[in-house]
Design a protein around this motif. Structure first.
Motif, mmCIF file in Angstrom:
data_model
loop_
_atom_site.group_PDB
_atom_site.id
_atom_site.type_symbol
_atom_site.label_atom_id
_atom_site.label_comp_id
_atom_site.label_asym_id
_atom_site.label_seq_id
_atom_site.Cartn_x
_atom_site.Cartn_y
_atom_site.Cartn_z
ATOM 1 N N MET A 152 18.733 18.683 0.398
ATOM 2 C CA MET A 152 17.647 18.186 1.245
ATOM 3 C C MET A 152 18.159 17.852 2.647
ATOM 4 O O MET A 152 19.165 18.371 3.070
ATOM 5 C CB MET A 152 17.005 16.958 0.606
ATOM 6 C CG MET A 152 17.983 15.833 0.305
ATOM 7 S SD MET A 152 17.141 14.250 0.119
ATOM 8 C CE MET A 152 18.493 13.165 -0.202
ATOM 9 N N GLY A 153 17.448 16.949 3.330
ATOM 10 C CA GLY A 153 17.865 16.607 4.682
ATOM 11 C C GLY A 153 17.233 17.549 5.682
ATOM 12 O O GLY A 153 16.080 17.934 5.498
ATOM 13 N N PRO A 154 17.950 17.903 6.722
ATOM 14 C CA PRO A 154 17.353 18.730 7.774
ATOM 15 C C PRO A 154 16.876 20.083 7.267
ATOM 16 O O PRO A 154 15.890 20.617 7.790
ATOM 17 C CB PRO A 154 18.496 18.881 8.783
ATOM 18 C CG PRO A 154 19.736 18.436 8.081
ATOM 19 C CD PRO A 154 19.325 17.501 7.020
ATOM 20 N N ARG A 155 17.534 20.620 6.267
ATOM 21 C CA ARG A 155 17.081 21.902 5.719
ATOM 22 C C ARG A 155 15.635 21.799 5.250
ATOM 23 O O ARG A 155 14.786 22.598 5.605
ATOM 24 C CB ARG A 155 17.955 22.322 4.538
ATOM 25 C CG ARG A 155 19.145 23.182 4.915
ATOM 26 C CD ARG A 155 19.668 23.950 3.694
ATOM 27 N NE ARG A 155 19.784 23.112 2.498
ATOM 28 C CZ ARG A 155 20.807 22.284 2.277
ATOM 29 N NH1 ARG A 155 21.773 22.174 3.155
ATOM 30 N NH2 ARG A 155 20.863 21.582 1.177
ATOM 31 N N THR A 156 15.371 20.776 4.431
ATOM 32 C CA THR A 156 14.010 20.602 3.912
ATOM 33 C C THR A 156 13.020 20.366 5.048
ATOM 34 O O THR A 156 11.926 20.930 5.061
ATOM 35 C CB THR A 156 13.967 19.417 2.935
ATOM 36 O OG1 THR A 156 14.996 19.592 1.977
ATOM 37 C CG2 THR A 156 12.629 19.348 2.247
ATOM 38 N N ALA A 157 13.405 19.543 6.020
ATOM 39 C CA ALA A 157 12.513 19.255 7.137
ATOM 40 C C ALA A 157 12.162 20.540 7.882
ATOM 41 O O ALA A 157 10.994 20.764 8.243
ATOM 42 C CB ALA A 157 13.167 18.250 8.086
ATOM 43 N N ASN A 158 13.143 21.400 8.091
ATOM 44 C CA ASN A 158 12.851 22.655 8.795
ATOM 45 C C ASN A 158 11.930 23.551 7.988
ATOM 46 O O ASN A 158 11.065 24.224 8.531
ATOM 47 C CB ASN A 158 14.153 23.386 9.123
ATOM 48 C CG ASN A 158 14.861 22.719 10.284
ATOM 49 O OD1 ASN A 158 14.210 22.146 11.156
ATOM 50 N ND2 ASN A 158 16.177 22.778 10.277
ATOM 51 N N LEU A 159 12.139 23.528 6.673
ATOM 52 C CA LEU A 159 11.268 24.300 5.795
ATOM 53 C C LEU A 159 9.821 23.888 5.993
ATOM 54 O O LEU A 159 8.923 24.728 6.055
ATOM 55 C CB LEU A 159 11.687 24.023 4.352
ATOM 56 C CG LEU A 159 11.545 25.157 3.376
ATOM 57 C CD1 LEU A 159 12.934 25.628 2.967
ATOM 58 C CD2 LEU A 159 10.754 24.722 2.177
ATOM 59 N N LEU A 160 9.585 22.596 6.083
ATOM 60 C CA LEU A 160 8.226 22.110 6.275
ATOM 61 C C LEU A 160 7.713 22.504 7.660
ATOM 62 O O LEU A 160 6.597 23.006 7.798
ATOM 63 C CB LEU A 160 8.173 20.585 6.099
ATOM 64 C CG LEU A 160 8.539 20.055 4.714
ATOM 65 C CD1 LEU A 160 8.293 18.562 4.631
ATOM 66 C CD2 LEU A 160 7.755 20.769 3.634
ATOM 67 N N ARG A 161 8.539 22.294 8.667
ATOM 68 C CA ARG A 161 8.122 22.652 10.026
ATOM 69 C C ARG A 161 7.737 24.135 10.084
ATOM 70 O O ARG A 161 6.715 24.498 10.674
ATOM 71 C CB ARG A 161 9.240 22.343 11.013
ATOM 72 C CG ARG A 161 8.891 21.196 11.966
ATOM 73 C CD ARG A 161 9.953 21.031 13.028
ATOM 74 N NE ARG A 161 11.227 20.619 12.451
ATOM 75 C CZ ARG A 161 11.600 19.332 12.334
ATOM 76 N NH1 ARG A 161 10.793 18.374 12.736
ATOM 77 N NH2 ARG A 161 12.757 19.027 11.796
#
Lengths: 138, 138
Positions: free
Chosen positions: A1-10
């Motif tokens: 998780m972390g920034p990877r997940t956030a980018n996925l959402l973006r």
DNA sequence: TTCAAGACCTAGACTTAATCTAAACGCAAT
DNA sequence: ATTGCGTTTAGATTAAGTCTAGGTCTTGAA
């Protein structure tokens, strides 16, 4: 998780709030088929203040944005599936557990001859018992 | 309905009470796929005192005795189907209505190659739009 | 016919999944 | 700091389904 997940959402056009990242980190990674309440229970372990409504809203948002699929296959229970590609389903009748079957594992013939029905999609639902090998795999 | 329905129940090992006959007269004859509450609403028209619990108990009894099948195909709704033979399902995405497809209308290949899974039964779930001809037919 | 036993039914309380609502929060842009 | 908008919250609400405690009906034997 972390920034990877956030980018996925973006990338999917979703504002990555803390709650949404927490839900995504679980539900987009698991190969289980959890219900909304199971997701809630799980996410609350690491995020105790998250409300039920938020989890439901978030899951529905993910479905709308194409990150998740939603099925009701058995017991009247609605489950979520991070596998958004075409695939079939196997339901273990003892445990109720759902397994994804690769699209190529089965093939359906004669679909074009369905007179009077305009087919948009289809899949096969198989029931039986999963042997231990399959249980480990999923 | 009448004595025909009562005998049907007796043959299945079910005491044909008035309530059970009333439920059977509707649910075993329709080719719709009603939910339990839809059956309740319908049967109450001719039998206003019948309680919700009786309808639920009766439907579950019919399922146990093999007179009905129970599916949860969409929307988390559990529906009942008087067609107890093998068949597939078509779901109209606009109306939510479910149609039975004859078993011979489709064929599934490669089922035997499902390594790790012991198959007891399977069926195909098709989604799309029913054209008017099919709507009339069902 | 009468009675007891068991099967069946009823109304309503309860449970669970899911949605809705109104208020509060938080953060970005001014 | 302030405004405004999207997000989240707790709790109320709805709906599907089950459970319970008691009442009613039916059956079979005396």
């Amino acid at each position: 998780m972390g920034p990877r997940t956030a980018n996925l959402l973006r990338d999917a056009g979703i504002q990555p709030s803390a709650q949404r990242v927490a839900v995504a980190a679980y539900v987009l990674e698991t190969c289980d088929h959890p219900t909304a309440d199971q997701v809630w229970a799980r996410v609350r372990k690491s995020f105790p203040m998250i409300s039920r409504a938020t989890v439901y809203n978030t899951l529905n948002l993910f479905v709308k944005k194409g990150l998740l699929r939603q099925y009701t296959l058995a017991d009247g229970k609605t489950v979520f599936d991070a596998n958004v590609g075409r695939h079939h389903h196997f339901i273990d009748e003892r445990t109720g557990r759902i397994y994804d079957l690769p699209w190529e594992a089965l093939s359906v013939a004669k679909l074009d001859s369905l007179d009077g029905f305009e087919v948009r999609e289809y899949h096969v639902v198989v029931r039986g018992r999963a042997k231990s090998a399959a249980r480990r795999r999923a």
